[in-house]
Design an enzyme around this catalytic site. Structure first.
Site, PDB file in Angstrom:
ATOM      1  N   ALA A 163      60.952 -14.919  45.720  1.00  0.00           N
ATOM      2  CA  ALA A 163      61.860 -15.918  45.158  1.00  0.00           C
ATOM      3  C   ALA A 163      61.443 -17.328  45.576  1.00  0.00           C
ATOM      4  CB  ALA A 163      63.296 -15.629  45.598  1.00  0.00           C
ATOM      5  N   TYR A 164      61.081 -17.484  46.844  1.00  0.00           N
ATOM      6  CA  TYR A 164      60.648 -18.790  47.344  1.00  0.00           C
ATOM      7  C   TYR A 164      59.394 -19.269  46.610  1.00  0.00           C
ATOM      8  CZ  TYR A 164      58.783 -22.259  50.630  1.00  0.00           C
ATOM      9  OH  TYR A 164      58.266 -23.399  51.198  1.00  0.00           O
ATOM     10  N   ALA A 165      58.411 -18.383  46.463  1.00  0.00           N
ATOM     11  CA  ALA A 165      57.177 -18.751  45.761  1.00  0.00           C
ATOM     12  C   ALA A 165      57.468 -19.144  44.321  1.00  0.00           C
ATOM     13  CB  ALA A 165      56.176 -17.599  45.813  1.00  0.00           C
TER      14      ALA A 165
END
Length: 201
Positions: A163-165
């Protein structure tokens, strides 16, 4: 955060930053606090926000009157709009916006909930949209600059940071398109993708 008062300028000096209004999100700790200190050392007027009120107030008090802290939840549109309007009404214009605030939780993909996914996109990407939209209204043609922080994680794609990427990839795409749209006014929009940076965290 270790004391950074009277931080010497090691490296390039930018006299054109003197008295320029600079906004930095997530400026109370880590990379953000270091940027607050560096822009202050260049003579800029720095306005920064964070949800860590204790650290933010301490840093602002340490650096002096050219640095002002506000507690702002970047996931709340009204708080973002009020903050940036207040800065612009105080200084007359906004010269630099640094979008730095973000969260990077490690969550196995199979365990990621819709609520976690949506919250991370709101914090890491929607907030950049809000601060950029509001700041551009107060930037003079030919002088504004927006710096969006992405991450080397977008390029390396490690596990448990899906999700962060994805949010950081969105920031890069957002930057490319916005640069073309506001570049006609002479407003620059760039992305920085840091690698691992040693902070207290």
């Amino acid at each position: 955060m270790k004391p950074i008062k009277n931080l010497p300028i090691a490296g390039p000096c930018y006299p054109d930053l003197a008295q320029r209004t600079t906004i930095i999100t997530g400026g109370a700790n880590g990379i953000g606090a270091a940027m607050v200190g560096r822009f202050h050392a260049q003579g800029a007027r720095v306005f920064f926000c964070d949800v860590d009120e204790t650290a933010g107030k301490h840093l602002a008090a340490e650096l002096g009157p050219r640095v002002q802290f506000s507690r702002v939840n970047l996931m709340e549109e009204k708080q973002v709009v009020r903050w940036i309007d207040r800065v612009a009404s105080t200084t007359g214009a906004i010269d630099v916006l640094v979008n730095n605030a973000a969260a990077d939780p490690r969550i196995p993909f199979a365990d990621t909930t819709v609520a976690q996914w949506d919250a991370l996109f709101a914090r890491n990407l929607r907030a950049y949209f809000l601060t950029s939209r509001e700041s551009i209204k107060h930037m003079n043609s030919g002088r504004g600059s927006i710096i969006n922080f992405a991450s080397i994680v977008f390029h390396t794609g490690p596990a448990q940071l899906t999700a962060y990427a994805a949010t950081k990839g969105g920031i890069i795409a957002f930057t490319r398109s916005l640069a073309r749209e506001v570049g006609t006014r002479g407003i620059r929009v760039n992305t920085v993708s840091p690698g691992w940076v040693m902070t207290e965290r």
